[in-house]
Design a protein around this motif. Structure first.
Motif, PDB file in Angstrom:
ATOM      1  N   LEU A   2       0.819  -1.252   0.021  1.00  0.00           N
ATOM      2  CA  LEU A   2       0.156  -0.018   0.094  1.00  0.00           C
ATOM      3  C   LEU A   2       0.933   1.055  -0.122  1.00  0.00           C
ATOM      4  CD1 LEU A   2      -2.628  -0.852   2.653  1.00  0.00           C
ATOM      5  CD2 LEU A   2      -2.892  -0.815   0.189  1.00  0.00           C
ATOM      6  N   ASP A   3       0.490   2.197  -0.668  1.00  0.00           N
ATOM      7  CA  ASP A   3       1.409   3.420  -0.924  1.00  0.00           C
ATOM      8  C   ASP A   3       0.454   4.489  -0.538  1.00  0.00           C
ATOM      9  OD1 ASP A   3       3.990   3.033  -2.174  1.00  0.00           O
ATOM     10  OD2 ASP A   3       2.443   1.798  -3.476  1.00  0.00           O
ATOM     11  N   ALA A   4       1.146   5.579   0.168  1.00  0.00           N
ATOM     12  CA  ALA A   4       0.257   6.781   0.627  1.00  0.00           C
ATOM     13  C   ALA A   4       1.347   8.050   0.653  1.00  0.00           C
ATOM     14  CB  ALA A   4      -0.425   6.728   1.939  1.00  0.00           C
ATOM     15  N   ASP A   5       1.041   9.224   0.652  1.00  0.00           N
ATOM     16  CA  ASP A   5       1.967  10.217   0.966  1.00  0.00           C
ATOM     17  C   ASP A   5       1.891  10.362   2.487  1.00  0.00           C
ATOM     18  OD1 ASP A   5       1.843  11.373  -1.571  1.00  0.00           O
ATOM     19  OD2 ASP A   5      -0.271  12.124  -1.281  1.00  0.00           O
ATOM     20  N   VAL A   6       1.363  10.006   3.242  1.00  0.00           N
ATOM     21  CA  VAL A   6       1.306  10.032   4.876  1.00  0.00           C
ATOM     22  C   VAL A   6       0.882   8.785   5.491  1.00  0.00           C
ATOM     23  CG1 VAL A   6       0.679  11.032   6.912  1.00  0.00           C
ATOM     24  CG2 VAL A   6       1.300  12.585   4.829  1.00  0.00           C
ATOM     25  N   THR A 122       7.642  -3.445  11.942  1.00  0.00           N
ATOM     26  CA  THR A 122       9.058  -2.947  11.817  1.00  0.00           C
ATOM     27  C   THR A 122       8.550  -1.503  11.064  1.00  0.00           C
ATOM     28  OG1 THR A 122       9.426  -4.069   9.722  1.00  0.00           O
ATOM     29  CG2 THR A 122      10.161  -5.041  11.732  1.00  0.00           C
ATOM     30  N   LEU A 123       9.369  -0.833  11.345  1.00  0.00           N
ATOM     31  CA  LEU A 123       9.166   0.575  10.943  1.00  0.00           C
ATOM     32  C   LEU A 123      10.552   1.272  10.523  1.00  0.00           C
ATOM     33  CD1 LEU A 123       6.808   3.570  12.152  1.00  0.00           C
ATOM     34  CD2 LEU A 123       8.817   3.894  10.517  1.00  0.00           C
ATOM     35  N   GLU A 124      10.850   1.343   9.131  1.00  0.00           N
ATOM     36  CA  GLU A 124      12.355   1.999   8.890  1.00  0.00           C
ATOM     37  C   GLU A 124      12.404   2.948   7.634  1.00  0.00           C
ATOM     38  OE1 GLU A 124      14.484  -1.624   7.374  1.00  0.00           O
ATOM     39  OE2 GLU A 124      13.008  -1.999   5.916  1.00  0.00           O
ATOM     40  N   GLY A 125      13.329   3.849   7.719  1.00  0.00           N
ATOM     41  CA  GLY A 125      13.511   4.848   6.801  1.00  0.00           C
ATOM     42  C   GLY A 125      13.955   3.981   5.685  1.00  0.00           C
ATOM     43  N   VAL A 126      13.476   4.297   4.315  1.00  0.00           N
ATOM     44  CA  VAL A 126      14.058   3.872   2.939  1.00  0.00           C
ATOM     45  C   VAL A 126      14.156   5.088   2.020  1.00  0.00           C
ATOM     46  CG1 VAL A 126      12.791   1.817   3.198  1.00  0.00           C
ATOM     47  CG2 VAL A 126      11.608   3.550   1.945  1.00  0.00           C
ATOM     48  N   ALA A 130       9.550   6.046   3.900  1.00  0.00           N
ATOM     49  CA  ALA A 130       9.798   5.120   4.877  1.00  0.00           C
ATOM     50  C   ALA A 130       8.638   4.072   4.601  1.00  0.00           C
ATOM     51  CB  ALA A 130       9.522   5.524   6.322  1.00  0.00           C
ATOM     52  N   GLN A 131       9.007   2.743   5.416  1.00  0.00           N
ATOM     53  CA  GLN A 131       8.056   1.712   5.023  1.00  0.00           C
ATOM     54  C   GLN A 131       7.906   1.133   6.374  1.00  0.00           C
ATOM     55  OE1 GLN A 131       9.689  -1.192   2.223  1.00  0.00           O
ATOM     56  NE2 GLN A 131      10.948  -2.074   3.700  1.00  0.00           N
ATOM     57  N   VAL A 132       6.514   0.565   6.441  1.00  0.00           N
ATOM     58  CA  VAL A 132       6.196  -0.165   7.742  1.00  0.00           C
ATOM     59  C   VAL A 132       5.684  -1.497   7.109  1.00  0.00           C
ATOM     60  CG1 VAL A 132       4.433   0.148   9.766  1.00  0.00           C
ATOM     61  CG2 VAL A 132       5.143   2.253   8.732  1.00  0.00           C
ATOM     62  N   LEU A 133       5.942  -2.513   8.113  1.00  0.00           N
ATOM     63  CA  LEU A 133       5.776  -3.837   7.759  1.00  0.00           C
ATOM     64  C   LEU A 133       4.588  -4.035   8.851  1.00  0.00           C
ATOM     65  CD1 LEU A 133       9.188  -5.428   7.048  1.00  0.00           C
ATOM     66  CD2 LEU A 133       7.598  -4.621   5.409  1.00  0.00           C
ATOM     67  N   PRO A 141       0.768 -10.621   6.134  1.00  0.00           N
ATOM     68  CA  PRO A 141       1.614  -9.537   6.036  1.00  0.00           C
ATOM     69  C   PRO A 141       1.532  -8.793   5.065  1.00  0.00           C
ATOM     70  CG  PRO A 141       2.868 -11.499   5.443  1.00  0.00           C
ATOM     71  CD  PRO A 141       1.463 -11.927   5.842  1.00  0.00           C
ATOM     72  N   LEU A 142       1.738  -7.392   5.161  1.00  0.00           N
ATOM     73  CA  LEU A 142       1.623  -6.372   4.561  1.00  0.00           C
ATOM     74  C   LEU A 142       2.773  -5.264   4.442  1.00  0.00           C
ATOM     75  CD1 LEU A 142      -0.416  -5.313   2.204  1.00  0.00           C
ATOM     76  CD2 LEU A 142      -1.847  -4.020   3.980  1.00  0.00           C
ATOM     77  N   THR A 143       3.142  -4.642   3.173  1.00  0.00           N
ATOM     78  CA  THR A 143       3.988  -3.578   3.400  1.00  0.00           C
ATOM     79  C   THR A 143       3.404  -2.237   3.183  1.00  0.00           C
ATOM     80  OG1 THR A 143       5.923  -4.985   2.815  1.00  0.00           O
ATOM     81  CG2 THR A 143       6.362  -2.664   2.439  1.00  0.00           C
ATOM     82  N   VAL A 144       3.592  -1.284   3.997  1.00  0.00           N
ATOM     83  CA  VAL A 144       3.017   0.217   3.646  1.00  0.00           C
ATOM     84  C   VAL A 144       4.261   1.037   3.180  1.00  0.00           C
ATOM     85  CG1 VAL A 144       1.865   1.973   4.772  1.00  0.00           C
ATOM     86  CG2 VAL A 144       1.006  -0.103   5.344  1.00  0.00           C
TER      87      VAL A 144
END
Length: 312
Positions: A2-6, A122-126, A130-133, A141-144
């Motif tokens: 899933l992608d979003a600005d915020v 998990t939450l990390e900068g990319v 950033a992405q949140v698992l 499981p899902l990646t944001v």
């Protein structure tokens, strides 16, 4: 994915307030897509609670406010009452269920904000954000991915500090069989309670009708009490100090607020920020948080609308 600005992780007061502000957008600015990640029902959900704050005139969330008052009273340990009018301010009480209901109604009308029930793992900068698992309620499981991430989850442990006390409290929502409460006045701090050997204690009364009120016992001290200890303190306060008997306890609330001079990190990666209590919004001398959360989320929303780095 899933992608979003915020992306906003956590749907307590801070997460919901920021999502609500971003759902409206600012006139003449690009509307941002927002993804609100809310923990499934269970221990990671914020408990029901009551927030109080001072505000001048009408406010953004008045539709969810339980009661307001313009007179405050403090009782000294010796029993002297000090009372005054706080105009042009009003002291407002809002319950989390009512606040969440109001926000949910508004977000349901928004095309910008999506809500998902999932646990952030998990939450990390990319690069570029950033992405949140996360793991959904059914275990998937899902990646944001987002340009900006705001994490409102409570910290697992407090930062190192010179001073840390706990503001811990237990309250009864009570109903009396006759008019016994002064609807126009809040007993904000009543120091006629027995004082602990370290710290201080007080009771307070927030009347929502002449027969209904929230009555709480609060301590600022190093350690919490047992459930029996809080009940005994409330019985003493309602019966021996206030002289009220035969009250029906309709519901209860319990909480612990850290009172600390520790510095809180507002940014944990180039595009990841903490908001709410985790981002230092709790006032360390009093524990008040709700009004600071509103200032913080208003500033973040303004920065995003202006294209600035949204450091809380």
């Amino acid at each position: 994915m899933l992608d979003a600005d915020v992306a906003i992780v956590g749907a307590g007061a801070a997460g919901l307030s920021l999502a609500h502000r971003l759902s409206h957008g600012a006139p003449g600015t690009r509307r941002l897509s927002v993804l609100l990640v809310e923990a499934p029902p269970g221990p990671l959900r914020p408990p029901r609670r009551t927030w109080c704050f001072w505000e001048r005139g009408r406010g953004r969330y008045d539709a969810a406010v339980t009661a307001t008052w313009q007179r405050l009273r403090v009782h000294t340990p010796g029993g002297r009452a000090v009372e005054d009018d706080i105009a042009p301010l009003r002291y407002k009480m809002i319950r989390s269920d009512d606040f969440e209901g109001l926000i949910a109604h508004d977000l349901a009308q928004s095309e910008q904000v999506r809500r998902i029930e999932a646990t952030a793992e998990t939450l990390e900068g990319v690069p570029g954000g950033a992405q949140v698992l996360v793991r959904t309620a059914d275990g998937r499981p899902l990646t944001v991915r987002a340009r900006w991430v705001f994490d409102s989850r409570p910290l697992g442990s407090l930062p190192a500090a010179r001073t840390t006390l706990l503001q811990h409290f237990h309250g009864w929502f009570v109903r009396a069989d006759r008019p016994v409460f002064d609807l126009g006045t809040v007993d904000l701090m009543d120091f006629r309670t027995p004082q602990p050997s370290r710290g201080l204690s007080f009771g307070y009364v927030l009347p929502t009708g002449d027969r209904q009120a929230l009555v709480e016992y609060t301590e600022f001290s190093p350690e919490v009490l047992s459930a029996q200890g809080y009940d005994a303190a409330l019985r003493h306060y309602t019966e021996d100090v206030l002289g009220l008997t035969g009250l029906e306890v309709v519901s209860t609330e319990t909480g612990v607020i850290p009172m600390t001079d520790a510095p809180f990190a507002r940014q944990t990666a180039p595009s990841v920020f903490r908001i709410g209590a985790a981002g230092g919004a709790t006032r360390p001398s009093t524990g008040y948080t709700f009004a600071a959360v509103q200032r913080q989320t208003r500033a973040v929303a303004g920065a995003l609308a202006a294209g600035r780095r949204p450091l809380p």
